[in-house]
Design a protein around this motif. Structure first.
Motif, PDB file in Angstrom:
ATOM      1  N   GLU A  21       1.000  -1.331   0.055  1.00 28.22           N
ATOM      2  CA  GLU A  21      -0.020  -0.633  -0.047  1.00 28.22           C
ATOM      3  C   GLU A  21       0.611   1.260  -0.053  1.00 28.22           C
ATOM      4  O   GLU A  21       1.978   1.282   0.477  1.00 28.22           O
ATOM      5  N   GLU A  23       1.739   4.303   1.292  1.00 27.91           N
ATOM      6  CA  GLU A  23       1.127   5.947   2.410  1.00 27.91           C
ATOM      7  C   GLU A  23       1.708   6.976   1.362  1.00 27.91           C
ATOM      8  O   GLU A  23       0.859   7.852   1.635  1.00 27.91           O
ATOM      9  N   ARG A  29       3.727   0.486   2.521  1.00 31.13           N
ATOM     10  CA  ARG A  29       3.262  -0.044   3.608  1.00 31.13           C
ATOM     11  C   ARG A  29       3.522  -1.427   3.325  1.00 31.13           C
ATOM     12  O   ARG A  29       2.726  -1.916   1.788  1.00 31.13           O
ATOM     13  N   THR A  31       2.853  -5.793   3.724  1.00 34.50           N
ATOM     14  CA  THR A  31       2.172  -6.388   5.251  1.00 34.50           C
ATOM     15  C   THR A  31       2.675  -7.851   4.155  1.00 34.50           C
ATOM     16  O   THR A  31       2.373  -8.565   3.175  1.00 34.50           O
ATOM     17  N   SER A  41       3.244  -5.706   9.521  1.00 30.29           N
ATOM     18  CA  SER A  41       3.201  -4.390   8.792  1.00 30.29           C
ATOM     19  C   SER A  41       4.251  -3.641   8.582  1.00 30.29           C
ATOM     20  O   SER A  41       4.458  -2.771   9.704  1.00 30.29           O
ATOM     21  N   TYR A  42       4.882  -3.251   7.735  1.00 29.78           N
ATOM     22  CA  TYR A  42       6.082  -1.773   8.138  1.00 29.78           C
ATOM     23  C   TYR A  42       6.122  -1.551   7.195  1.00 29.78           C
ATOM     24  O   TYR A  42       5.911  -1.760   6.001  1.00 29.78           O
ATOM     25  N   THR A  43       6.807  -0.506   7.124  1.00 27.92           N
ATOM     26  CA  THR A  43       6.837   1.004   5.509  1.00 27.92           C
ATOM     27  C   THR A  43       8.719   1.023   5.929  1.00 27.92           C
ATOM     28  O   THR A  43       9.009   0.841   6.522  1.00 27.92           O
ATOM     29  N   CYS A  54      13.538   0.277   6.674  1.00 28.88           N
ATOM     30  CA  CYS A  54      12.703  -0.309   6.744  1.00 28.88           C
ATOM     31  C   CYS A  54      12.737  -0.528   8.238  1.00 28.88           C
ATOM     32  O   CYS A  54      13.466  -0.482   9.147  1.00 28.88           O
ATOM     33  N   GLU A  55      11.695  -0.059   8.890  1.00 28.68           N
ATOM     34  CA  GLU A  55      11.249   0.215  10.312  1.00 28.68           C
ATOM     35  C   GLU A  55      10.581  -1.337  10.830  1.00 28.68           C
ATOM     36  O   GLU A  55      11.000  -1.510  12.151  1.00 28.68           O
ATOM     37  N   HIS A  68      11.399  -7.329   2.966  1.00 29.38           N
ATOM     38  CA  HIS A  68      10.349  -6.239   3.379  1.00 29.38           C
ATOM     39  C   HIS A  68      11.061  -5.127   1.853  1.00 29.38           C
ATOM     40  O   HIS A  68      10.553  -4.328   0.680  1.00 29.38           O
TER      41      HIS A  68
END
Length: 122
Positions: A21, A23, A29, A31, A41-43, A54-55, A68
């Motif tokens: 997704e 953002e 984002r 997932t 789920s991480y940004t 990445c977070e 990710h």
């Protein structure tokens, strides 16, 4: 960037099920739909067509990109969407052809496309 990932990370980025997704420009984002539980789920931050951060904890504690980041990098449509620049007028793109005519070349234009746009299949 992908070349810096270890083999396990590359395989997981390819085989696991992810959803994406946008953002904001440069922020995706990611997932991991392979897990039944929440919290996967991480940004991912994208700069000049490369995921740079990445977070998730894996990116924080391991060397190289996480799965990710690789998942975004190997899916060209996602990577391209992350680089999209917002249109300043609030998202209402104006269909302007090469001849400078406005509105003639879009799919819902009021007129038939000009010859140049017709020939270029726009």
């Amino acid at each position: 960037m992908v070349g810096q990932a270890n083999e396990k990370t590359l395989k997981r980025a390819q085989w696991e099920s992810f959803s994406f997704e946008l953002e904001a420009p440069g922020l995706v984002r990611v997932t991991n739909d392979s897990y039944d539980e929440d919290g996967h789920s991480y940004t991912v931050n994208v700069e000049t067509d490369v995921p740079v951060a990445c977070e998730c904890k894996a990116f924080e504690y391991q060397d190289g990109p996480c799965k990710h980041m690789v998942a975004v990098a190997i899916r060209e449509p996602v990577l391209m969407a992350a680089q999209a620049v917002p249109i300043p007028d609030g998202g209402q793109a104006k269909n302007t052809c090469q001849n400078g005519q406005t509105g003639c070349c879009g799919p819902h234009g009021d007129e038939l496309p000009c010859f140049d746009c017709y020939q270029d299949r726009r």
